[in-house]
Design a protein around this motif. Structure first.
Motif, PDB file in Angstrom:
ATOM      1  N   SER A 209       0.708  -1.043   0.101  1.00 10.75           N
ATOM      2  CA  SER A 209      -0.041   0.037   0.118  1.00 10.75           C
ATOM      3  C   SER A 209       0.817   1.302  -0.013  1.00 10.75           C
ATOM      4  O   SER A 209       2.099   1.252   0.142  1.00 10.75           O
ATOM      5  N   LYS A 211       1.048   5.993   0.785  1.00 10.25           N
ATOM      6  CA  LYS A 211       0.332   7.002   1.386  1.00 10.25           C
ATOM      7  C   LYS A 211       0.731   8.112   0.392  1.00 10.25           C
ATOM      8  O   LYS A 211       2.014   8.095  -0.131  1.00 10.25           O
ATOM      9  N   GLY A 308       0.856  14.027  11.081  1.00 14.23           N
ATOM     10  CA  GLY A 308       1.003  12.522  11.989  1.00 14.23           C
ATOM     11  C   GLY A 308       2.454  12.424  12.553  1.00 14.23           C
ATOM     12  O   GLY A 308       3.259  13.193  12.466  1.00 14.23           O
ATOM     13  N   ASP A 312       5.691   6.467  13.340  1.00 10.21           N
ATOM     14  CA  ASP A 312       4.944   5.611  13.427  1.00 10.21           C
ATOM     15  C   ASP A 312       4.436   5.336  11.974  1.00 10.21           C
ATOM     16  O   ASP A 312       4.351   4.098  11.596  1.00 10.21           O
ATOM     17  N   LEU A 313       4.505   6.212  10.880  1.00 10.20           N
ATOM     18  CA  LEU A 313       4.233   5.821   9.573  1.00 10.20           C
ATOM     19  C   LEU A 313       5.491   4.991   9.121  1.00 10.20           C
ATOM     20  O   LEU A 313       5.141   4.011   8.142  1.00 10.20           O
ATOM     21  N   HIS A 323      -1.064   0.187   5.276  1.00  6.08           N
ATOM     22  CA  HIS A 323      -2.526   0.313   5.101  1.00  6.08           C
ATOM     23  C   HIS A 323      -3.457   0.496   6.485  1.00  6.08           C
ATOM     24  O   HIS A 323      -4.422   1.161   6.361  1.00  6.08           O
ATOM     25  N   GLU A 324      -2.849   0.039   7.802  1.00  2.91           N
ATOM     26  CA  GLU A 324      -3.436   0.294   8.832  1.00  2.91           C
ATOM     27  C   GLU A 324      -3.480   1.902   9.488  1.00  2.91           C
ATOM     28  O   GLU A 324      -3.927   2.468  10.456  1.00  2.91           O
ATOM     29  N   LYS A 325      -2.365   2.570   8.836  1.00  2.00           N
ATOM     30  CA  LYS A 325      -1.796   3.905   9.468  1.00  2.00           C
ATOM     31  C   LYS A 325      -2.595   5.046   8.767  1.00  2.00           C
ATOM     32  O   LYS A 325      -3.103   4.974   7.366  1.00  2.00           O
ATOM     33  N   THR A 326      -2.915   6.195   9.246  1.00  2.00           N
ATOM     34  CA  THR A 326      -3.326   7.293   8.738  1.00  2.00           C
ATOM     35  C   THR A 326      -2.138   8.442   8.400  1.00  2.00           C
ATOM     36  O   THR A 326      -1.446   8.427   9.304  1.00  2.00           O
ATOM     37  N   CYS A 327      -2.292   9.034   7.297  1.00  5.15           N
ATOM     38  CA  CYS A 327      -1.340  10.179   6.838  1.00  5.15           C
ATOM     39  C   CYS A 327      -1.835  11.483   6.982  1.00  5.15           C
ATOM     40  O   CYS A 327      -3.086  11.706   5.961  1.00  5.15           O
ATOM     41  N   LYS A 328      -1.935  12.194   8.056  1.00  6.50           N
ATOM     42  CA  LYS A 328      -2.743  13.318   8.342  1.00  6.50           C
ATOM     43  C   LYS A 328      -1.883  14.508   7.488  1.00  6.50           C
ATOM     44  O   LYS A 328      -0.737  14.720   8.067  1.00  6.50           O
TER      45      LYS A 328
END
Ligand code: AMP
Ligand code: GLY
Length: 434
Positions: A209, A211, A308, A312-313, A323-328
């Motif tokens: 995946s 980002k 973010g 963590d990313l 895919h479980e992470k969010t990229c703010k």
């Protein structure tokens, strides 16, 4: 918690170190070799980026758990394979592709063939060697000027020539194939010229995946209004007005997804950044180049827009759970102006005292070509500093960056005065699309 080793010494690495430092998941940060800017965010260790054995010793001594590779050189030289294949280092998460993945930047011919195989839009091209030089002349004759000649290998940003005159292009082809850029020019890619406006698109991927990070526009020429010699980049703006949702959808469908699928198809487990340099030609994206790292000075505009946690990313990248992470991403505009040494990108002086950084209170100052000499910050490179400001508009961020820039003083200080001006004038139907 991670002990991170960041490789590199430019403004890009200062911006990455600044972002890493904000992470709740960061324990220790070492930078090799770093610069005086990164020294305030972690521990600089004076080891060259291609000295893998000494870096190994450092990684073991400092109990490093994550290696973040800033520049392309060690990636192309196989640092990721070196870490992954060594039983003492294999537990360390490496952010940066392996040697085969890094060929997307390390060889223009490999990159072009990859794009061709996967139907990724790019300029029509052919590749030539000393043996096929006559075919090269014939291919040049078949093209319209200007002619684009690219040394196949890494040539410190100098390997691309854009030439109006056919006989000059033929001469340069001859010189390149006869050692002008050393081994990097043993093969030369000749391609069609793309007329449009450039955009830098960045993705972070775990090989499955991805980002999409904030996009940016780079200002490559030394002079105002895009005049004079090419440089590593004299400024950056993010977001970019012409990178509209429909345009970015084309980028994703035509370029990003086929790139990831292509890497998978070739069994390249790509963990790291992909920087897609593209041209917007009449509203359609074409790849100009892949880089296997972040851009400089784009990173200095992109990192301040990421909300973010970068560690963590990165952990998502190394564990294949991206895919479980969010990229703010925040919606402010970041505008970066690079402050250079007079003469750059040709000869320039070094060792000039730099003052005034403490007076810049409304902008971020990322250091690139600086050094400490007897307790005094001095210039040590062509691109010296990058001043980034955030604002609600390009105009606002631009005003703040140029106001901050006024405080910075050294002999031979030079910067462009028009970063962002073209974009703040941009409207959907303006010439930016031509
Ligand atoms: P590269 O090292 O491939 O990024 O090339 C350096 C610069 O040359 C790019 O950023 C573009 O400004 C320009 N360039 C490269 N290829 C082309 C092309 N096919 N058409 C127009 N400009 C190009
Ligand atoms: N700013 C362009 C690059 O980093 O290659």
């Amino acid at each position: 918690m991670h002990n991170v080793l960041l490789l590199g010494s430019g403004g890009r690495e200062h911006a990455l170190a600044w972002k890493l430092r904000q992470s709740k998941r960061l324990n220790k940060l070492c930078i090799a070799p770093g610069n005086p800017g990164t020294a305030s965010l972690g521990e600089n260790v004076d080891i060259a980026i291609n000295d893998f054995e000494t870096l190994k010793q450092l990684a073991l001594d400092k109990k490093i758990t994550m290696l973040v590779v800033g520049p392309e050189d060690p990636l192309v030289n196989g640092i990721t394979d070196f870490f992954n294949n060594d039983p003492d280092l294999a537990h360390i998460a490496v952010i940066g592709p392996n040697k085969r993945g890094a060929q997307l930047e390390g060889s223009k011919d490999v990159a072009k063939a990859f794009m061709k195989r996967y139907g990724i839009p790019t300029a029509r091209y052919q590749t030539f060697t000393a043996e096929t030089i006559n075919k090269g002349y014939a291919f040049l004759e078949s093209l319209e000027p200007p002619y684009v000649l690219k040394a196949d290998g890494l040539a410190a940003g100098k390997g691309v020539l854009i030439i109006d005159d056919i006989s000059e292009a033929e001469l340069q082809l001859h010189d390149m194939l006869n050692g002008k850029f050393g081994d990097a020019g043993k093969k030369v890619v000749i391609e069609e010229f793309l007329r449009g406006i450039e955009l830098s698109v960045f993705i972070l991927t775990d090989g499955e995946s991805y980002k999409i990070l904030p996009e940016a526009k780079d200002y490559k020429r030394i002079g105002d209004h895009d005049t004079g010699l090419n440089t590593g980049g004299m400024g950056a703006v993010s977001p970019v007005p012409f990178a509209t949702a429909p345009f970015m959808q084309k980028v994703e469908e035509r370029i990003i997804i086929p790139t990831i699928k292509g890497l998978q198809n070739e069994n390249i487990m790509y963990c790291g950044f992909i920087f897609i340099g593209l041209m917007n030609v009449g509203g359609n994206p074409y790849v100009v180049e892949y880089n296997v790292r972040m851009g400089d000075p784009e990173t200095e505009a992109v990192m301040p827009r990421l909300d973010g946690d970068l560690v963590d990313l990165f952990e998502g990248v190394s564990r294949h759970t991206l895919h479980e992470k969010t990229c703010k991403i925040n919606d402010r505009t970041a505008l970066t102006v690079v402050c250079a040494s007079e003469g750059y990108p040709e000869a320039y002086r070094k060792g000039m005292d730099i003052t005034g950084l403490d007076s810049v209170t409304d902008s971020l100052v990322f250091q690139s070509g600086t050094a400490m000499k007897d307790g005094q910050l001095v210039t040590a490179g062509g691109r010296v500093l990058a001043v980034t400001s955030l604002g609600h508009s390009i105009d606002e961020a631009q005003k703040t960056s140029y106001a901050g820039m006024k405080h910075i003083k050294y002999n031979g200080k030079y910067h462009r005065t028009d970063i962002g001006a073209d974009l703040s004038r941009y409207t959907e139907n303006s010439s930016a699309h031509d």
